[in-house]
Design an enzyme around this catalytic site. Structure first.
Site, short mmCIF file in Angstrom:
data_model
loop_
_atom_site.label_atom_id
_atom_site.label_comp_id
_atom_site.label_asym_id
_atom_site.label_seq_id
_atom_site.Cartn_x
_atom_site.Cartn_y
_atom_site.Cartn_z
CD GLU A 2 1.60 -9.88 0.32
OE1 GLU A 2 0.62 -9.63 1.06
OE2 GLU A 2 2.55 -9.08 0.16
CE LYS B 46 2.67 7.98 -2.20
NZ LYS B 46 1.79 7.47 -3.32
CD GLU C 200 -1.07 -3.74 7.27
OE1 GLU C 200 -0.52 -4.86 7.05
OE2 GLU C 200 -1.95 -3.27 6.55
#
Length: 479
Positions: A382, A174, A249
């Protein structure tokens, strides 16, 4: 307008169960460039069923034959490299020169490394020397859901598909709905390479739909996900119901420690690394920690380098940066730049708004803040855009403490000509990777993080191992 409404399931292009259209936006123009269909539960079930049916035959195939399919895939991939580069430039705004070199190049790089690593991997071996009746078998985990992001599309797809294929796993991919065109092209390549039916399947969808359906599906044995830490948490919770393996990740907030004895290119290298791909890299060195004696000089140089970074049309060749991927990301970055100003950081380059001369497209000004303190929002969150925060430190111990004071732990960087210090800090920094003095990671080196940057490792032997179960056999008979 490109229309790609079909899914690749069981070796064929099939119509989605229901037509839920999704516009793909070209971030350089803010206009639709493609229409895809988003899958539903029936599409997910069909893809998983195909992968499950194909698993016994693919697992039983000799490793050398599985490697042969990946070698053929590499040939097809390289032959269609320009198409792939054009697709990524269109859908996610990577400048065409970057798409050709780094974005497409990452895919061929990883496939080559998996081919080499698989040929050297011991899928069967004695428990130890002389233990002839105790055998260790490394076998495919099974059906794997591969959920990939938009920022380095081929990097992430090949890291997962290449490893899973040589390990003997079957797959349902996906891709991000923000950048699906490259994945659809990749599915054509898998088909052209002749992979058996059901080994590789693709269903487009969003995270709340197909992503959640795959994460909780009882016939999926593993989820390999690259993306945000927030989404990683949700996937882990959903996957826990069926106790499937989850490889994550996730995000990062890399610290780049610049000491007074850093080489002359260190500052420029760090700024340009931060700005690469418009700052949309999880391993970007977004915090530059600078030793006090050279702080003022480094701030001045970083501001100059950032001000010289060109921003422009991704269709044009050159070393400029393009837009960020969409309006949501653009707005988030603008809010965080303003937050840095409001919290008292000193803006030395860039700032809010689009670069001069660009009034359309999700372009961000290459931005540098100085006098940032560890408690500021821009030092902790971030940003995922071309925004660098510079912090001052007095001692090595302080630098390590500040670098490690983050929930993330993906990549840290050290700039120093003192070899003992470089090695010492490489051990002390809490991250899955440390890169010193501009050195690149070696071919097949593991990519991955600790803490909220994820778990597991991708690339080479380490990436193959992540798709394998370990079976212990006693009483192995001589043949």
């Amino acid at each position: 307008m490109i229309e790609k409404r079909q899914f690749y399931i069981n070796g064929a292009w099939v119509d989605p169960a229901t037509a839920r259209d999704h516009e793909v936006i070209n971030p350089a123009t803010e206009e639709p460039c493609a229409i895809i269909s988003l899958g539903d539960q029936a599409d997910t079930d069909a893809a998983v069923a195909a992968a499950k049916a194909a698993l016994p035959g693919w697992m039983a195939l000799p490793v050398a034959e599985r490697i042969g399919y990946v070698e053929k895939l590499l040939e097809v991939y390289q032959a269609r490299a320009e198409e792939m580069a054009q697709a990524m430039t269109l859908e996610m705004g990577a400048p065409i020169s970057l798409s050709r070199s780094d974005q497409v190049g990452a895919g061929s790089f990883h496939l080559k490394n998996f081919i080499r690593a698989a040929k050297e991997f011991e899928f069967e071996h004695p428990l130890r020397e002389g233990a002839t009746k105790d055998r260790i078998l490394h076998e495919a985990i099974g059906v794997c859901a591969l959920i990939t992001p938009w920022n380095w599309p081929m990097n992430q797809i090949t890291l997962k598909v290449g490893a899973a294929a040589v390990a003997g796993c079957t797959m349902v991919l996906k891709p991000s709905e923000e950048s699906p065109l490259d994945a659809l092209l990749f599915a054509e390549m898998m088909d052209a390479a002749g992979f058996p039916k059901g080994v590789f399947n693709l269903v487009n969808g969003d995270g709340a739909g197909v992503g959640t359906q795959l994460s909780g599906h009882p016939d999926v044995d593993m989820v390999s996900f690259t993306g945000s830490t927030r989404a990683g948490r949700l996937i882990s919770k959903t996957a826990a119901e069926t106790l499937k393996r989850v490889h994550l990740e996730l995000g990062g907030k890399g610290a780049n420690l610049v000491f007074a004895d850093a080489d002359e290119a260190a500052v420029k290298r760090g700024v340009l690394h931060m700005m690469e791909n418009s700052g949309q890299s999880c391993n970007a060195p977004s915090r530059m920690l600078v030793e006090a004696p050279v702080y003022d000089r480094v701030v001045e140089e970083a501001a100059r380098v950032a001000s010289e970074v060109k921003v422009g049309d991704p269709q044009q060749e050159g070393d400029h940066i393009g837009p960020v991927v969409n309006a949501v990301q653009w707005g988030k970055i603008q809010d965080l730049i303003q937050k840095g100003i409001d919290e008292g950081a000193r803006l030395v380059a860039g700032g809010v708004g689009r670069p001069e001369g660009l009034n359309k497209g999700f372009y961000v000004r290459p931005t540098v803040f100085a006098d940032v303190t560890p408690d500021m929002t821009i030092a902790r969150e971030e940003i995922f855009g071309p925004v660098l925060s510079i912090l001052r430190f007095e001692t090595e111990e302080e630098a390590v403490r500040v670098a490690n004071d983050t929930p993330y732990g993906l990549t840290n960087y050290v700039q120093s000509q003192d070899g003992a210090r470089v090695n010492r800090l490489s051990r002390q920094l809490r991250s899955g990777m440390v890169q010193n003095n501009g050195a690149s990671r070696g071919a097949g080196a593991p990519f991955g993080g600790v803490k909220q940057s994820g778990n597991g490792r991708e690339g080479g032997t380490f990436g193959i191992a992540d798709f394998l179960e370990i079976k212990s056999v006693s009483g192995w008979a001589a043949e």
